[in-house]
Design a protein around this motif. Structure first.
Motif, short mmCIF file in Angstrom:
data_model
loop_
_atom_site.label_atom_id
_atom_site.label_comp_id
_atom_site.label_asym_id
_atom_site.label_seq_id
_atom_site.Cartn_x
_atom_site.Cartn_y
_atom_site.Cartn_z
N TRP A 154 0.73 -1.26 0.17
CA TRP A 154 0.01 -0.05 0.00
C TRP A 154 0.78 1.42 0.08
CZ3 TRP A 154 -4.09 -0.97 4.36
CH2 TRP A 154 -4.79 -2.02 3.96
N ARG B 288 -7.36 4.09 3.40
CA ARG B 288 -7.78 2.69 3.81
C ARG B 288 -7.82 2.60 5.34
NH1 ARG B 288 -3.67 1.38 -0.27
NH2 ARG B 288 -4.71 0.43 -2.01
N ASP C 58 -3.62 -8.54 2.84
CA ASP C 58 -3.05 -7.46 2.48
C ASP C 58 -1.47 -7.36 2.30
OD1 ASP C 58 -5.43 -6.16 2.02
OD2 ASP C 58 -5.54 -5.67 4.08
#
Length: 163
Positions: free
Chosen positions: A68, A98, A105
């Protein structure tokens, strides 16, 4: 005499503390960071300014890395400081928000393995010709074993090119 002895003790203790701190600093400066970063120009044309980003696991352990907000996810956040002819160029791409990450993830990055991603800077930066400087900013979140004990790797990665 007692005062002289105390002064001498302080000097010895100060010197010992200096050696302890210097040794710690020297050791931390020589340690290889867990994650390494590299950037290189792949394509430069009127429409594309493709940069290849490489993230390398420098450890002897498999790491779980959260992509991310990094180059290895794509343009979903500003992760570069960009300047053209020493003037800052603003990021014009999407900004993803987020919640907290979960186990799914995180992506596996094996021991001594690398991930590569190629992104077109012109997709999110207004760049013409000149001296271009890219500096990776921020950190990459990773875990060795426990997903509840994330660590940060601050990437030292820069690229200077003439376009």
């Amino acid at each position: 005499m007692n005062k002289k002895l105390n002064t001498q003790k302080r000097k010895v203790l100060s010197f010992a503390l200096f050696l302890f701190i210097s040794n710690g600093c020297a050791n931390s400066m020589t340690q290889t960071p867990p994650l390494g970063c590299n950037m290189q120009l792949v394509t430069a044309s009127a429409n594309a300014l493709n940069i290849e980003f490489t993230l390398t696991n420098n450890t002897d352990k498999t790491l779980k890395v959260l992509p991310w907000g990094t180059a290895w996810e794509g343009w979903f956040n500003r992760f570069l400081d960009v300047s053209l002819n020493k003037e800052k160029v603003e990021y014009q791409g999407p900004m993803m928000k987020r919640g907290s990450p979960n186990v799914a993830d995180f992506k596996i990055l094996a021991t001594k393995a690398s991930w590569k991603a190629t992104l077109n800077l012109r997709d999110v930066y207004a760049i013409n010709s000149g001296d271009l400087t890219l500096q990776y900013k921020g950190a990459v979140t990773y875990v060795e074993n426990d997903i509840n004990a994330p660590q940060l790797a601050f990437l030292d990665c820069a690229l200077n090119i003439q376009i």
